[in-house]
Scaffold this active site. Sequence first.
Site, PDB file in Angstrom:
ATOM      1  N   ALA A  46       0.870  -1.176   0.000  1.00 34.58           N
ATOM      2  CA  ALA A  46       0.000   0.000   0.000  1.00 34.58           C
ATOM      3  C   ALA A  46       0.906   1.224   0.000  1.00 34.58           C
ATOM      4  O   ALA A  46       2.055   1.164   0.452  1.00 34.58           O
ATOM      5  CB  ALA A  46      -0.889  -0.033   1.232  1.00 34.58           C
TER       6      ALA A  46
ATOM      7  N   GLU B 113       4.495  -5.109   7.386  1.00 32.47           N
ATOM      8  CA  GLU B 113       3.639  -4.110   8.036  1.00 32.47           C
ATOM      9  C   GLU B 113       4.021  -3.841   9.484  1.00 32.47           C
ATOM     10  O   GLU B 113       3.850  -2.722   9.978  1.00 32.47           O
ATOM     11  CB  GLU B 113       2.163  -4.554   7.969  1.00 32.47           C
ATOM     12  CG  GLU B 113       1.542  -4.460   6.587  1.00 32.47           C
ATOM     13  CD  GLU B 113       1.713  -5.722   5.753  1.00 32.47           C
ATOM     14  OE1 GLU B 113       2.592  -6.550   6.065  1.00 32.47           O
ATOM     15  OE2 GLU B 113       0.959  -5.868   4.784  1.00 32.47           O
TER      16      GLU B 113
ATOM     17  N   GLU C  53      -0.075  -9.462  -0.615  1.00 36.91           N
ATOM     18  CA  GLU C  53      -1.478  -9.860  -0.416  1.00 36.91           C
ATOM     19  C   GLU C  53      -2.220  -9.933  -1.753  1.00 36.91           C
ATOM     20  O   GLU C  53      -3.050 -10.817  -1.959  1.00 36.91           O
ATOM     21  CB  GLU C  53      -2.157  -8.871   0.539  1.00 36.91           C
ATOM     22  CG  GLU C  53      -1.616  -9.025   1.958  1.00 36.91           C
ATOM     23  CD  GLU C  53      -2.028  -7.894   2.881  1.00 36.91           C
ATOM     24  OE1 GLU C  53      -1.750  -6.718   2.533  1.00 36.91           O
ATOM     25  OE2 GLU C  53      -2.622  -8.182   3.922  1.00 36.91           O
TER      26      GLU C  53
ATOM     27  N   GLY D  21       0.727  -5.059   0.960  1.00 42.68           N
ATOM     28  CA  GLY D  21      -0.442  -5.196   0.085  1.00 42.68           C
ATOM     29  C   GLY D  21      -0.107  -5.821  -1.262  1.00 42.68           C
ATOM     30  O   GLY D  21      -0.974  -6.408  -1.907  1.00 42.68           O
TER      31      GLY D  21
HETATM   32  N1  DAK Z   1       4.548   3.289  -0.670  1.00 38.35           N
HETATM   33  C1  DAK Z   1       4.894   4.465  -1.236  1.00 38.35           C
HETATM   34  N2  DAK Z   1       6.077   4.662  -1.872  1.00 38.35           N
HETATM   35  C2  DAK Z   1       6.917   3.621  -1.933  1.00 38.35           C
HETATM   36  C3  DAK Z   1       6.606   2.361  -1.375  1.00 38.35           C
HETATM   37  C4  DAK Z   1       5.344   2.208  -0.707  1.00 38.35           C
HETATM   38  N3  DAK Z   1       4.935   1.049  -0.187  1.00 38.35           N
HETATM   39  N4  DAK Z   1       7.650   1.528  -1.584  1.00 38.35           N
HETATM   40  C5  DAK Z   1       8.567   2.248  -2.267  1.00 38.35           C
HETATM   41  N5  DAK Z   1       8.128   3.498  -2.485  1.00 38.35           N
HETATM   42  C6  DAK Z   1       8.811   4.590  -3.178  1.00 38.35           C
HETATM   43  C7  DAK Z   1       9.970   5.121  -2.324  1.00 38.35           C
HETATM   44  O1  DAK Z   1       9.480   6.052  -1.374  1.00 38.35           O
HETATM   45  C8  DAK Z   1      10.842   5.754  -3.386  1.00 38.35           C
HETATM   46  O2  DAK Z   1      10.271   6.994  -3.752  1.00 38.35           O
HETATM   47  P1  DAK Z   1      11.226   8.279  -4.068  1.00 38.35           P
HETATM   48  O3  DAK Z   1      12.030   8.484  -2.837  1.00 38.35           O
HETATM   49  O4  DAK Z   1      12.065   7.838  -5.254  1.00 38.35           O
HETATM   50  O5  DAK Z   1      10.250   9.357  -4.370  1.00 38.35           O
HETATM   51  C9  DAK Z   1      10.666   4.819  -4.583  1.00 38.35           C
HETATM   52  O6  DAK Z   1       9.455   4.096  -4.345  1.00 38.35           O
HETATM   53  C10 DAK Z   1      11.802   3.810  -4.693  1.00 38.35           C
HETATM   54  O7  DAK Z   1      11.926   3.147  -3.455  1.00 38.35           O
HETATM   55  P2  DAK Z   1      13.333   3.053  -2.651  1.00 38.35           P
HETATM   56  O8  DAK Z   1      14.202   4.219  -2.965  1.00 38.35           O
HETATM   57  O9  DAK Z   1      13.013   2.788  -1.208  1.00 38.35           O
HETATM   58  O10 DAK Z   1      13.952   1.756  -3.334  1.00 38.35           O
HETATM   59  P3  DAK Z   1      14.962   0.705  -2.672  1.00 38.35           P
HETATM   60  O11 DAK Z   1      15.416  -0.155  -3.789  1.00 38.35           O
HETATM   61  O12 DAK Z   1      15.984   1.386  -1.827  1.00 38.35           O
HETATM   62  O13 DAK Z   1      14.043  -0.174  -1.680  1.00 38.35           O
HETATM   63  C11 DAK Z   1      12.053  -1.441  -1.042  1.00 38.35           C
HETATM   64  C12 DAK Z   1      12.997  -0.964  -2.213  1.00 38.35           C
HETATM   65  C13 DAK Z   1      10.860  -2.107  -1.684  1.00 38.35           C
HETATM   66  C14 DAK Z   1      12.808  -2.443  -0.165  1.00 38.35           C
HETATM   67  C15 DAK Z   1      11.666  -0.196  -0.192  1.00 38.35           C
HETATM   68  O14 DAK Z   1      11.139   0.807  -1.082  1.00 38.35           O
HETATM   69  C16 DAK Z   1      10.627  -0.506   0.831  1.00 38.35           C
HETATM   70  O15 DAK Z   1      10.899  -1.070   1.894  1.00 38.35           O
HETATM   71  N6  DAK Z   1       9.370  -0.092   0.543  1.00 38.35           N
HETATM   72  C17 DAK Z   1       8.294  -0.201   1.498  1.00 38.35           C
HETATM   73  C18 DAK Z   1       7.801  -1.636   1.535  1.00 38.35           C
HETATM   74  C19 DAK Z   1       6.709  -1.803   2.550  1.00 38.35           C
HETATM   75  O16 DAK Z   1       6.877  -1.543   3.742  1.00 38.35           O
HETATM   76  N7  DAK Z   1       5.561  -2.262   2.057  1.00 38.35           N
HETATM   77  C20 DAK Z   1       4.412  -2.460   2.905  1.00 38.35           C
HETATM   78  C21 DAK Z   1       3.596  -1.219   2.863  1.00 38.35           C
HETATM   79  S1  DAK Z   1       2.328  -1.303   4.093  1.00 38.35           S
HETATM   80  C22 DAK Z   1      -4.910  -1.451   5.578  1.00 38.35           C
HETATM   81  C23 DAK Z   1      -4.793  -2.594   4.925  1.00 38.35           C
HETATM   82  C24 DAK Z   1      -3.643  -2.906   4.259  1.00 38.35           C
HETATM   83  C25 DAK Z   1      -2.585  -2.041   4.281  1.00 38.35           C
HETATM   84  C26 DAK Z   1      -2.710  -0.855   4.935  1.00 38.35           C
HETATM   85  C27 DAK Z   1      -3.883  -0.536   5.581  1.00 38.35           C
HETATM   86  N8  DAK Z   1      -6.104  -1.134   6.344  1.00 38.35           N
HETATM   87  C28 DAK Z   1      -6.853  -2.304   6.838  1.00 38.35           C
HETATM   88  C29 DAK Z   1      -6.382   0.169   6.777  1.00 38.35           C
HETATM   89  C30 DAK Z   1      -1.349  -2.400   3.631  1.00 38.35           C
HETATM   90  C31 DAK Z   1      -0.192  -1.949   4.100  1.00 38.35           C
HETATM   91  C32 DAK Z   1       1.058  -2.084   3.358  1.00 38.35           C
HETATM   92  O17 DAK Z   1       1.154  -2.670   2.296  1.00 38.35           O
END
Ligand code: DAK
Length: 262
Positions: free
Chosen positions: A68, A136, A116, A113
């Site tokens: 997400a 998460e 998922e 997400g």
């Molecule tokens: N969201 C927004 N932007 C993201 C992103 C994300 N999940 N993942 C990456 N980006 C963006 C980065 O901010 C960066 O943007 P700029 O700085 O270039 O503007 C760009 O994509 C490239 O990412 P990185 O520079 O970080 O690239 P790296 O190769 O260094 O790292 C990575 C890649 C995938 C390991 C890293 O980006 C990372 O850890 N990303 C986050 C992964 C993550 O934590 N995903 C889970 C998200 S939480 C809900 C239900 C479901 C959900 C929420 C609520 N409710 C019931 C209310 C779901 C939650 C999730 O999925």
Amino acid sequence: MVYQNLILEHAENGTVAVLTVNRPKALNALNAETLDELLQALAHIAADSALRALLVTGAGDKAFIAGADIAAMQNMNALQAQNFSAKGQRVMQAIEALAIPVIALVNGYALGGGCELALSCDWIIASERAVFGQPEVNLGIPPGFGGTQRLARLVGRARALELVTTGRQVKAEEALRIGLVNAVVAAAQLTENGLETARLIAAKAPVAVRVAKQAVHRGLDMDLANGCVLETSLFAFAFGTDDRKEGMTAFLAKRAPKFEGH
Ligand code: DAK
């Protein structure tokens, strides 16, 4: 239909759809607009009676879907979070409810997400660069798009518990070993491999494919005896189709069958 964050293409004479989440700058992270577009595209796909299989993937060579959109979630109030969550859940359910087989082609990060969404597909083919995870807990939330449920059903309770409580990332080879993915292929072969699988499905009797999918999905929510009763009814339904007659006639005549989907 023009989408801002998706690409919906058709292949194999309109029998296979390829749905690509297309926000590579944010590693294809799911914001509310993308979820809305996914719901529209999935409704369109569900209504297309020519389709025999769907492939779902992410744009670029780095990510399937990195989760997400964290930037979009950061300042949500409770009501917005609830709407966002409900949309996400509807997307996962819409994928799962499609009558045709749906294969996720995971070409890179499938986190949160994104993992998922891949789990909502019928099975996953991974490139050797694929990375899965439910990170998460790093953000102060548990998985919220069905991850705790679908991951545990696929890889078992203990493995799912480890992954959702540690947030540990799983690379392609481990994903194959624990049954999270069906196959790992070279990155350059991923699309072709998905299309080849979709072609195999598209050549089979469409009603038989649909009821086989339905029997597996519905049967897993039942005990074995009831699942077998369900299978019998679906079998009888498929037995009444012209395609069943064609399949058996073609076999006995030693020729390839020509299925019409009825
Ligand atoms: N969201 C927004 N932007 C993201 C992103 C994300 N999940 N993942 C990456 N980006 C963006 C980065 O901010 C960066 O943007 P700029 O700085 O270039 O503007 C760009 O994509 C490239 O990412 P990185 O520079 O970080 O690239 P790296 O190769 O260094 O790292 C990575 C890649 C995938 C390991 C890293 O980006 C990372 O850890 N990303 C986050 C992964 C993550 O934590 N995903 C889970 C998200 S939480 C809900 C239900 C479901 C959900 C929420 C609520 N409710 C019931 C209310 C779901 C939650 C999730 O999925």
